[in-house]
Design an enzyme around this catalytic site. Sequence first.
Site, mmCIF file in Angstrom:
data_model
loop_
_atom_site.group_PDB
_atom_site.id
_atom_site.type_symbol
_atom_site.label_atom_id
_atom_site.label_comp_id
_atom_site.label_asym_id
_atom_site.label_seq_id
_atom_site.Cartn_x
_atom_site.Cartn_y
_atom_site.Cartn_z
ATOM 1 N N ASP A 70 0.855 -1.179 0.000
ATOM 2 C CA ASP A 70 0.000 0.000 0.000
ATOM 3 C C ASP A 70 0.894 1.232 0.000
ATOM 4 O OD1 ASP A 70 -2.027 -1.803 0.205
ATOM 5 O OD2 ASP A 70 -2.700 -1.185 2.197
ATOM 6 N N ASP A 94 -15.252 -3.580 -0.414
ATOM 7 C CA ASP A 94 -14.779 -3.297 0.943
ATOM 8 C C ASP A 94 -15.997 -3.101 1.835
ATOM 9 O OD1 ASP A 94 -12.175 -3.244 -0.131
ATOM 10 O OD2 ASP A 94 -12.431 -1.142 -0.710
#
Length: 241
Positions: A8, A129
């Site tokens: 990330d 998500d």
Amino acid sequence: MKIFPAIDVLNQKVVRLYQGDYNQSTVFGEDPVAYAQNFEAQGAKYLHLVDLDGAKDGQQRYFEVAKQIAETTNLFVELGGGIRDEKAIKRCLDSGVSRVILGTIAQKDPEFTQKMLAKYQDKIAIGVDAREGKVAVEGWLETTETDAFTFCQQLAKWQAKTVIFTEISRDGTGQGLNIELYQKLLTIEGLEIIASGGVASMEDILALKAIGIHGVIVGKALYDQSLKLAEILKVVDENDS
């Protein structure tokens, strides 16, 4: 079962967030490309790369990072974060990225998403998500009223092939996975499910393998060294991946 180590990127650094909170980030390194190369050296075949800045503001920031990783490794790179139009999709794929992840746009623009799935097929994955069972968007900053499981059923009807499903409450916490949730998701015909968020132990990995999950993303556990990538790969037979 495919193993996807995660990178990330936030403010050009390799980070991990706690439950998707941008204010609770831990910096692990300065060079995402070097991390990708290291993962490959340990035996990885796949990489999950996320542009956290792009996910938040809808403007892809780290295209060059993805391009460098694609050019300097043989990894299958899937990239998400800020990819919200066809120009960005095409740019990523042309640069050597293997698969593009659509997240926010998939929930907000069904017509566009169906069109892209029809055109690019397995080169598109959908990132779902979930926060308390509802789909979250805009870098997890906004929670919708859309039921996450129902949305995955809809994605299957749109001919999506791969869904990356993240439980936000577990992401970056190391508290383990909700295996029952993934068993339920596997009842949706036509979808290949990649589990994400909360992998804490080899038991999580083995439990996912046992239920027949397509893949798993491993992040924080690799960075804090509670799990070793090489050991995961030894346990999980990827010969038929």
